[in-house]
Design an enzyme around this catalytic site. Structure first.
Site, PDB file in Angstrom:
ATOM      1  N   ASP A  60       0.851  -1.196   0.000  1.00 11.97           N
ATOM      2  CA  ASP A  60       0.000   0.000   0.000  1.00 11.97           C
ATOM      3  C   ASP A  60       0.884   1.241   0.000  1.00 11.97           C
ATOM      4  O   ASP A  60       1.942   1.262   0.630  1.00 11.97           O
ATOM      5  CB  ASP A  60      -0.867   0.053   1.271  1.00 11.97           C
ATOM      6  N   ASP A  66      -0.150   7.790   8.185  1.00 15.14           N
ATOM      7  CA  ASP A  66       0.249   6.401   8.508  1.00 15.14           C
ATOM      8  C   ASP A  66       1.588   6.406   9.237  1.00 15.14           C
ATOM      9  O   ASP A  66       1.784   5.705  10.236  1.00 15.14           O
ATOM     10  CB  ASP A  66       0.434   5.577   7.223  1.00 15.14           C
ATOM     11  N   GLU A  88       2.063  -2.729  10.638  1.00 16.71           N
ATOM     12  CA  GLU A  88       1.744  -2.708   9.211  1.00 16.71           C
ATOM     13  C   GLU A  88       2.775  -1.886   8.440  1.00 16.71           C
ATOM     14  O   GLU A  88       3.068  -2.179   7.283  1.00 16.71           O
ATOM     15  CB  GLU A  88       0.352  -2.088   8.979  1.00 16.71           C
ATOM     16  N   GLU A  89       3.317  -0.881   9.079  1.00 13.41           N
ATOM     17  CA  GLU A  89       4.195   0.069   8.376  1.00 13.41           C
ATOM     18  C   GLU A  89       5.668  -0.321   8.396  1.00 13.41           C
ATOM     19  O   GLU A  89       6.508   0.430   7.916  1.00 13.41           O
ATOM     20  CB  GLU A  89       4.012   1.473   8.963  1.00 13.41           C
ATOM     21  N   ASP A 107      -1.911  -2.066  13.716  1.00 11.76           N
ATOM     22  CA  ASP A 107      -2.202  -1.267  12.520  1.00 11.76           C
ATOM     23  C   ASP A 107      -2.325   0.155  13.052  1.00 11.76           C
ATOM     24  O   ASP A 107      -3.346   0.527  13.617  1.00 11.76           O
ATOM     25  CB  ASP A 107      -3.509  -1.732  11.878  1.00 11.76           C
ATOM     26  N   LEU A 109      -2.682   3.057  11.807  1.00 12.92           N
ATOM     27  CA  LEU A 109      -3.779   3.867  11.267  1.00 12.92           C
ATOM     28  C   LEU A 109      -4.580   3.003  10.299  1.00 12.92           C
ATOM     29  O   LEU A 109      -4.110   2.684   9.209  1.00 12.92           O
ATOM     30  CB  LEU A 109      -3.256   5.106  10.541  1.00 12.92           C
ATOM     31  N   ASP A 110      -5.762   2.630  10.739  1.00 16.42           N
ATOM     32  CA  ASP A 110      -6.653   1.845   9.884  1.00 16.42           C
ATOM     33  C   ASP A 110      -7.652   2.786   9.212  1.00 16.42           C
ATOM     34  O   ASP A 110      -8.172   3.706   9.842  1.00 16.42           O
ATOM     35  CB  ASP A 110      -7.404   0.803  10.710  1.00 16.42           C
ATOM     36  N   GLU A 265      -4.809  -6.938  11.990  1.00 17.32           N
ATOM     37  CA  GLU A 265      -6.183  -6.482  11.719  1.00 17.32           C
ATOM     38  C   GLU A 265      -7.187  -7.578  12.109  1.00 17.32           C
ATOM     39  O   GLU A 265      -8.030  -7.373  12.992  1.00 17.32           O
ATOM     40  CB  GLU A 265      -6.361  -6.103  10.235  1.00 17.32           C
TER      41      GLU A 265
HETATM   42  P1  AHG Z   1      -5.478   0.304   6.012  1.00 25.45           P
HETATM   43  O1  AHG Z   1      -5.957   1.717   5.920  1.00 25.45           O
HETATM   44  O2  AHG Z   1      -4.807   0.001   7.327  1.00 25.45           O
HETATM   45  O3  AHG Z   1      -4.662  -0.126   4.824  1.00 25.45           O
HETATM   46  O4  AHG Z   1      -6.753  -0.668   6.056  1.00 25.45           O
HETATM   47  C1  AHG Z   1      -7.831  -0.429   5.185  1.00 25.45           C
HETATM   48  C2  AHG Z   1      -8.722  -1.625   5.187  1.00 25.45           C
HETATM   49  C3  AHG Z   1      -9.890  -1.557   6.139  1.00 25.45           C
HETATM   50  O5  AHG Z   1      -9.909  -0.507   7.032  1.00 25.45           O
HETATM   51  C4  AHG Z   1     -11.104  -1.470   5.230  1.00 25.45           C
HETATM   52  O6  AHG Z   1     -12.125  -2.256   5.749  1.00 25.45           O
HETATM   53  C5  AHG Z   1     -10.619  -1.965   3.919  1.00 25.45           C
HETATM   54  O7  AHG Z   1      -9.230  -1.786   3.889  1.00 25.45           O
HETATM   55  C6  AHG Z   1     -11.244  -1.242   2.775  1.00 25.45           C
HETATM   56  O8  AHG Z   1     -10.843  -1.839   1.606  1.00 25.45           O
HETATM   57  P2  AHG Z   1     -11.406  -1.361   0.185  1.00 25.45           P
HETATM   58  O9  AHG Z   1     -10.831   0.002  -0.066  1.00 25.45           O
HETATM   59  O10 AHG Z   1     -10.893  -2.420  -0.756  1.00 25.45           O
HETATM   60  O11 AHG Z   1     -12.927  -1.337   0.262  1.00 25.45           O
HETATM   61 MN    MN Z   2      -6.008  -1.387   8.293  1.00 23.96          MN
HETATM   62 MN    MN Z   3      -3.129   0.990   8.345  1.00 21.95          MN
END
Ligand code: AHG
Ligand code: MN
Ligand code: MN
Length: 326
Positions: A60, A66, A88-89, A107, A109-110, A265
């Site tokens: 990502d 983050d 995660e980072e 995680d 920052l989710d 997560e």
């Molecule tokens: P993060 O921001 O830590 O990468 O996690 C994002 C996750 C979670 O929070 C969310 O339910 C999902 O990714 C959303 O995914 P889509 O954008 O594919 O819907």
């Molecule tokens: Mn997340």
């Molecule tokens: Mn995250």
């Protein structure tokens, strides 16, 4: 009102591992209070959604917030005597204190895609005994929880004896909420990113088709859908009023095992879910029983009200195994 420190200290026997667990949770609460302030206060000098140009360990693109959150959490855990930090980072486990007794997976920052949309985002954490090494099944967790930075800054926490909810005040103190956290068994609400529907496997497509058919279909009642794009925010709603969350594996390249990561997560949320009377599965078995092979391992993640999860698992048992892209 009972504050977090008083509440969890009172539940500790004073045994060293429990004391270390309490210290790590309090350190995370301190970090969350700082993060909440960073998010809330205007600061024209930073663009929290700015990409760093580099991808994190799971591919990502990292955003500025983050990285800020990861640094705040890491500093708090180092000072609290934590043995190892799994983030995660960060590419690999980060050793912190040789004599530490707990590992913290996080995680920081989710919901990063919601940073600049003023929707809820959060911090997820999982505490494990250091003695058993970095990769342990969720079943081994000493505690888990998540903070939500939304209209309220909140914490859902389990130490293995039910789930407790807290809300932060303006001075950064978390107060116990008068809420016996229990996921309602019955629900007519589901959460899934429907934009991926053409890539779904047969069990998930079948379950969602039945929900969408509503009163005219085999379920005989209408369903509602919510998808916030922040696991923490979708989860909080499910703890409050029931529902199911589905991020299955699908046929997109790189999504055979879904999107969500097991260690920081799915496992911590699954611990909360089970402690609140719900269930959490990858379609074949309990998420809590999966032994991770690496830090950023993904897992299909389906959780919430147990009657609906039973129905989803029934769809899986009717079908061929999930379709795998060659
Ligand atoms: P993060 O921001 O830590 O990468 O996690 C994002 C996750 C979670 O929070 C969310 O339910 C999902 O990714 C959303 O995914 P889509 O954008 O594919 O819907
Ligand atoms: Mn997340
Ligand atoms: Mn995250």
């Amino acid at each position: 009102m009972t504050d977090l420190r008083t509440y969890i200290s009172g539940r500790s026997s004073g045994e060293a591992l429990q004391t270390a667990t309490v210290e790590a949770i309090l350190a995370l609460a301190g970090a969350a209070a700082r993060i909440a302030t960073v998010i809330r206060e205007p600061d024209a000098s930073v663009d929290f959604a700015a990409t760093r140009g580099s991808a994190n360990a799971d591919g990502d693109i990292q955003k500025a917030l983050d990285v800020i959150c990861d640094e705040i959490v890491a500093a708090a855990l180092l000072a609290a005597g934590v043995a190892t930090y799994l983030s995660e980072e960060r590419e690999d486990p980060v050793p912190m204190n040789d004599d530490g007794l707990v590992i913290v997976a996080c995680d920081p920052l989710d919901g990063s895609s919601n940073i600049d949309t003023n929707l809820s985002i959060g911090t997820i954490f999982s505490l494990l005994p250091a003695a058993a090494g970095p990769f342990q099944p969720g079943r081994n967790q000493l505690a888990s929880g998540f903070f939500v930075y939304g209209p309220q800054t909140t914490l859902l926490l389990t130490m293995g004896q039910g789930v407790h909810a807290f809300q932060m005040d303006s001075s950064g103190i978390f107060h116990l909420l008068d809420w016996a956290v229990s996921i309602p068994a019955q629900t007519s609400e589901f959460a899934i990113n429907a934009a991926n529907s053409r890539f779904w496997n047969a069990p998930v497509a079948g379950y969602v088709a039945d929900c969408v058919a509503g009163a005219d279909g085999p379920r005989g009642r209408d369903f509602n859908m919510r998808w916030l794009g922040s696991l923490v925010a979708d989860s909080w709603r499910i703890f409050r009023r029931g529902g199911v969350f589905l991020y299955p594996g699908d046929r997109r390249t790189g999504y055979n095992e879904g999107r969500l990561r097991l260690v920081y997560e799915a496992a911590p949320v699954a611990f909360l879910v089970e402690q609140a009377g719900g269930s959490a599965t990858n379609g074949a078995g309990a998420v809590m029983d999966i032994i991770p092979e690496h830090l950023h391992q993904r897992v299909p993640f389906l959780f919430g009200s147990y009657t609906e999860i039973d129905e989803i698992v029934r769809h899986h048992s009717l079908s061929e195994p999930p379709i795998r892209k060659e």
